[in-house]
Design an enzyme around this catalytic site. Sequence first.
Site, short mmCIF file in Angstrom:
data_model
loop_
_atom_site.label_atom_id
_atom_site.label_comp_id
_atom_site.label_asym_id
_atom_site.label_seq_id
_atom_site.Cartn_x
_atom_site.Cartn_y
_atom_site.Cartn_z
N GLY A 8 0.83 -1.21 0.00
CA GLY A 8 0.00 0.00 0.00
C GLY A 8 0.86 1.25 0.00
N VAL A 46 -2.29 -7.75 -2.87
CA VAL A 46 -1.80 -8.56 -1.74
C VAL A 46 -2.61 -9.83 -1.51
CG1 VAL A 46 -0.66 -6.68 -0.47
CG2 VAL A 46 -3.10 -7.17 -0.04
N SER A 124 -6.08 -0.66 12.81
CA SER A 124 -7.02 0.47 12.80
C SER A 124 -7.47 0.76 14.22
CB SER A 124 -8.25 0.12 11.96
OG SER A 124 -9.27 1.08 12.16
N TYR A 137 -14.36 -4.91 8.11
CA TYR A 137 -13.10 -4.17 8.26
C TYR A 137 -12.58 -4.31 9.69
CZ TYR A 137 -9.96 -0.07 8.20
OH TYR A 137 -8.89 0.79 8.30
N VAL A 138 -13.47 -4.07 10.66
CA VAL A 138 -13.04 -4.14 12.06
C VAL A 138 -12.69 -5.59 12.44
CG1 VAL A 138 -13.67 -3.67 14.46
CG2 VAL A 138 -14.41 -2.11 12.64
N ALA A 139 -13.45 -6.53 11.90
CA ALA A 139 -13.15 -7.94 12.17
C ALA A 139 -11.76 -8.29 11.64
CB ALA A 139 -14.21 -8.84 11.53
N LYS A 141 -9.22 -6.21 10.86
CA LYS A 141 -8.15 -5.45 11.52
C LYS A 141 -7.91 -5.97 12.95
CE LYS A 141 -7.05 -2.31 8.34
NZ LYS A 141 -5.70 -2.22 7.78
N ILE A 170 -6.69 9.62 10.09
CA ILE A 170 -5.50 10.17 9.41
C ILE A 170 -5.92 10.70 8.03
CG2 ILE A 170 -3.15 9.68 8.64
CD1 ILE A 170 -3.55 9.18 11.65
#
Length: 233
Positions: A8, A46, A124, A137-139, A141, A170
């Site tokens: 990334g 990836v 995150s 996403y949270v799972a 990360k 950010i």
Amino acid sequence: MKNAVVTGGGSGIGAAIVARLRADGLNVAILDVHPSDDEFAHVADVTDRAAVDAALNAVRAQLGPISVLVNAAGLDCFTRFTEVSFDRWQRVIDVNLNGVFHCIQAVLPEMIEAGWGRIVNISSSSTHSGAPYMAPYVAAKSAVNGLTKTLALEYGPAGITVNAVPPGFIDTPMLRAAADKGYLGDIDKTIEATPVRRIGRPEDIAAACAFLISEEAGYITGQILGVNGGRNT
Ligand code: NAP
């Protein structure tokens, strides 16, 4: 001179990490889905192990063995859980978690052989608190944070440290795209609620990575170093 790979690395936080590590004197290759005219950029998704292996082989041919890996490639998701298709769930898990699996597994053997390595996973701040509409996403990360701790235990004896940096709010193209779609609410209100009273900069994350990668951070492993202006303590 140490050779690093930043996934990334073509945008946002990853690009800032590339710039910082180069300024610190490392050779740094980029692995990203986007082509770039950077001499050390390699295109790979990836989630595609063959593409990752080919890109890393090209890096080895250019620079030599890889001793530093920063996993910054990521894909967000803003959908109510009941409306997340299984395809979307799998893709978000694939990029944010399985991509980390592929890249770490691909570079560990040469770090073990060298008896030295540094791995930093960009997770995150949503893993501290959860985040509505971001379930896959949270799972993913959160799993990356768990993977970080486990690999630290497995590979500490081999001289390899593994840490995670979970960023919070950010200013990057990913965040701006989410803000433009109205997913993040009023940015000024978020800044008012942030103890240090500003939005984060990609360079804030790069500074934490640079430290964790440094020789002097060799006694720090398995840690989740939040960089979030104090929003998550
Ligand atoms: P960004 O500007 O979108 O940069 C991420 C880069 O990764 C982009 O170049 C992206 O390409 C690339 N990428 C996406 N999927 C990929 C794949 N499958 N294979 C290879 N490269 C891929 O986002 P960022 O904000 O800098 O995020 C960097 C990391 O920080 C991510 O892991 C993100 O989840 C995490 N993070 C960011 C924040 C924040 O506030 N910005 C907060 C918490 C966590 P595309 O542009 O094509 O997607």
